[in-house]
Design a protein around this motif. Structure first.
Motif, mmCIF file in Angstrom:
data_model
loop_
_atom_site.group_PDB
_atom_site.id
_atom_site.type_symbol
_atom_site.label_atom_id
_atom_site.label_comp_id
_atom_site.label_asym_id
_atom_site.label_seq_id
_atom_site.Cartn_x
_atom_site.Cartn_y
_atom_site.Cartn_z
ATOM 1 N N VAL A 66 1.044 -1.922 -0.404
ATOM 2 C CA VAL A 66 -0.206 -0.130 -0.239
ATOM 3 C C VAL A 66 0.605 1.325 0.139
ATOM 4 N N ILE A 67 0.703 1.969 -0.883
ATOM 5 C CA ILE A 67 1.457 3.588 -0.781
ATOM 6 C C ILE A 67 0.649 4.587 -1.151
ATOM 7 N N LYS A 68 -1.079 4.094 -0.441
ATOM 8 C CA LYS A 68 -1.887 5.873 -0.307
ATOM 9 C C LYS A 68 -3.836 5.136 0.256
ATOM 10 N N ILE A 69 -3.812 5.216 1.081
ATOM 11 C CA ILE A 69 -4.694 5.633 2.007
ATOM 12 C C ILE A 69 -5.444 6.156 2.075
ATOM 13 N N TYR A 118 -5.551 -2.470 11.922
ATOM 14 C CA TYR A 118 -4.446 -1.819 11.104
ATOM 15 C C TYR A 118 -3.575 -1.255 12.338
ATOM 16 N N ASP A 119 -1.587 -1.420 11.798
ATOM 17 C CA ASP A 119 -1.465 -0.616 12.101
ATOM 18 C C ASP A 119 0.272 0.280 11.248
ATOM 19 N N LEU A 120 -0.338 1.512 11.661
ATOM 20 C CA LEU A 120 0.394 2.279 10.835
ATOM 21 C C LEU A 120 1.746 2.293 11.906
ATOM 22 N N GLU A 121 2.004 2.075 12.600
ATOM 23 C CA GLU A 121 3.129 2.843 13.410
ATOM 24 C C GLU A 121 4.035 1.852 14.184
ATOM 25 N N LYS A 122 3.999 0.222 14.170
ATOM 26 C CA LYS A 122 5.125 -0.491 13.892
ATOM 27 C C LYS A 122 5.457 -2.043 12.788
ATOM 28 N N GLU A 123 4.302 -2.312 12.816
ATOM 29 C CA GLU A 123 4.256 -3.431 11.974
ATOM 30 C C GLU A 123 3.584 -3.590 10.351
ATOM 31 N N LEU A 124 3.007 -1.417 10.595
ATOM 32 C CA LEU A 124 2.610 -1.448 9.328
ATOM 33 C C LEU A 124 1.547 -2.404 7.853
ATOM 34 N N TYR A 125 1.037 -2.568 8.882
ATOM 35 C CA TYR A 125 -0.144 -3.219 7.752
ATOM 36 C C TYR A 125 -1.286 -3.048 7.811
ATOM 37 N N THR A 142 0.340 -5.349 3.151
ATOM 38 C CA THR A 142 1.217 -4.714 3.767
ATOM 39 C C THR A 142 1.781 -3.003 3.677
ATOM 40 N N VAL A 143 1.853 -2.351 4.112
ATOM 41 C CA VAL A 143 1.222 -0.451 3.875
ATOM 42 C C VAL A 143 3.465 -0.429 3.719
ATOM 43 N N ASP A 144 4.103 0.301 3.107
ATOM 44 C CA ASP A 144 5.060 1.432 2.512
ATOM 45 C C ASP A 144 5.071 1.539 4.005
ATOM 46 N N HIS A 145 6.845 1.649 4.195
ATOM 47 C CA HIS A 145 7.343 2.713 5.275
ATOM 48 C C HIS A 145 7.061 4.214 4.753
ATOM 49 N N ASP A 146 6.795 4.582 3.536
ATOM 50 C CA ASP A 146 6.708 5.890 3.254
ATOM 51 C C ASP A 146 5.467 5.942 2.335
ATOM 52 N N ALA A 147 4.179 5.341 2.696
ATOM 53 C CA ALA A 147 3.123 5.767 1.872
ATOM 54 C C ALA A 147 2.094 6.767 2.515
ATOM 55 N N ASN A 148 1.773 7.664 1.520
ATOM 56 C CA ASN A 148 0.625 8.247 1.724
ATOM 57 C C ASN A 148 -1.447 8.317 2.146
ATOM 58 N N ILE A 149 -1.228 9.278 3.420
ATOM 59 C CA ILE A 149 -2.583 8.734 3.804
ATOM 60 C C ILE A 149 -3.202 10.330 3.705
ATOM 61 N N ILE A 150 -4.604 10.065 2.843
ATOM 62 C CA ILE A 150 -5.634 11.292 2.350
ATOM 63 C C ILE A 150 -6.315 11.576 3.379
#
Length: 418
Positions: free
Chosen positions: A94-97, A116-123, A139-147
């Motif tokens: 995931v690169i954008k939410i 979800y976990d956007l701080e440690k496990e990133l999913y 899996t969420v990319d470390h540098d993903a964006n969230i709108i």
């Protein structure tokens, strides 16, 4: 219109310089700055830079802020059951939410959020395309964006780029950098003002400078370099003490004890009323040597800081809201400055910059000074306060600041418009 433009420029520069201090040192410390905003309220413009920071311009020109990853006000709230849309890359990361109904992501995957976990496990886990028969985990990319719901696009905030992950010394410098930038700006602006006006003001004296033609002071018999020894029997030691007595007594005859050369005499001076405060038409004395001018920015900053500390100190002995000012007073001062010309505008901006720096360093929770106190406490204890306790302290501070701002603003409205 001229006043409004002056107010926006003055306030905008002060806020921009202050917030840039926090921004610059946060970046140096490896802290993710999710948003750099000028103004408050709904956004007018937003652009996300390659550094991951969303640069936004907001509709109300009365402030600004830097959103650092991990700060309390930085929370992006996601709840189970929310409908999201996800954009993934070729590796299926995931690169954008997208949480906003205002924005449509082409070729995105609709998902009903379960956890979800956007701080440690990133999913992100949920039901894809409304199919509740099977849970899907991305899996969420470390540098993903969230709108966000308001349409602003920011980076997610993994724990390694959060504020609390930086060293204590780096966090302290980041908190101090805003006021520090205001002091630096004040020195620069006062230096420019000194050269434009022809000298450095001297405030630790009871001597007056120029006397304006046809002013109350000239008509009463005051002359340049006269010393004001007392006003209505109250001893005058410095410029601030004299100005305070004059401003507090508009349209009231005052007995001035004046030393003019080797002669001491009594004069009656009645300050005229201007914006509900008294004035007599005298200016502060100045030093005009080249050395004084070159050091003038520092000297003026110190002089104004001293005056502010005296005013703050006097609040504890005789509290009076007239000693404080908010946005309404700033608007009024901007109006007067815009009429007087660019030199006065520069001096006003320098003075307000000193004010902003000092006020933000007061040890009040929610202000930079309050945050520095918590940093020092962490250093002494060897560990930070719990998030719950820090949030309670911050909320109390925000409440006190908001209450004071409301009282000051209402008092300013009463002073200047009624």
């Amino acid at each position: 219109m001229k006043t409004i433009i002056t107010f926006i420029i003055v306030f905008g520069i002060l806020v921009l310089v202050h917030e840039f201090g926090h921004f610059f040192f946060a970046k140096r410390a490896g802290i993710l700055v999710r948003e750099f905003a000028i103004g408050m309220g709904p956004k007018i413009f937003s652009h996300q830079g390659k550094d991951g920071t969303a640069y936004t311009l907001r509709i109300l020109p009365v402030g600004g802020y830097v959103r650092m990853a991990g700060a309390e006000e930085d929370e992006v709230e996601l709840k189970p059951g929310m409908m999201l849309s996800l954009m993934v890359n070729e590796e299926n990361k995931v690169i954008k939410i997208n949480t906003s109904k205002k924005v449509q992501l082409p070729n995105s995957i609709p998902i009903e959020l379960l956890e979800y976990d956007l701080e440690k496990e990133l999913y992100i886990k949920g039901y894809e395309n409304g199919d509740e028969s099977e849970e899907v985990t991305y899996t969420v990319d470390h540098d993903a964006n969230i709108i966000e719901p308001n349409g602003v696009e920011v980076r997610i905030a993994p724990v390694d780029v959060q504020f609390q992950s930086a060293k204590l010394s780096q966090r302290m410098l980041t908190n101090f950098a805003g006021p520090m930038n205001n002091f630096i700006l004040a020195v620069i602006l006062f230096t420019v003002s000194v050269f434009m006006s022809g000298g450095v003001t001297v405030t630790n004296t009871n001597r007056i400078g120029d006397v304006q033609p046809n002013s109350v002071a000239e008509k009463a018999g005051l002359k340049k370099d006269d010393q004001i020894l007392s006003i209505d029997g109250k001893k005058v030691d410095d410029w601030q003490g004299m100005i305070t007595l004059i401003q507090e007594n508009p349209e009231k005859p005052l007995a001035f004890e004046v030393k003019s050369g080797n002669e001491t005499k009594e004069l009656t001076v009645t300050p005229e009323k201007d914006a509900n405060v008294g004035k007599i038409g005298v200016s502060v004395p100045r030093k005009d040597s080249l050395t004084d001018k070159l050091l003038g920015g520092v000297t003026e900053t110190i002089n104004n800081s001293t005056m502010i500390f005296k005013t703050l100190g006097s609040l504890f002995t005789s509290f009076n809201l007239n000693k404080l000012g908010g946005p309404v007073m700033m608007f009024q001062m901007s109006s007067e400055a815009s009429k007087a010309g660019i030199e006065t505008v520069i001096w006003l901006m320098a003075m307000l910059s000193v004010n902003l720096g000092i006020v933000n360093l007061l040890p009040i929770p929610a202000l930079d000074g309050g945050k520095l106190v918590l940093n020092v406490l962490e250093g002494v204890r060897g560990k930070p306060l719990s998030q719950e306790k820090e949030m309670i302290i911050t909320l109390v501070g925000v409440g006190l600041v908001m209450l004071l701002m409301i009282l000051v603003t209402w008092n300013d409205i009463q002073r200047f418009f009624f």
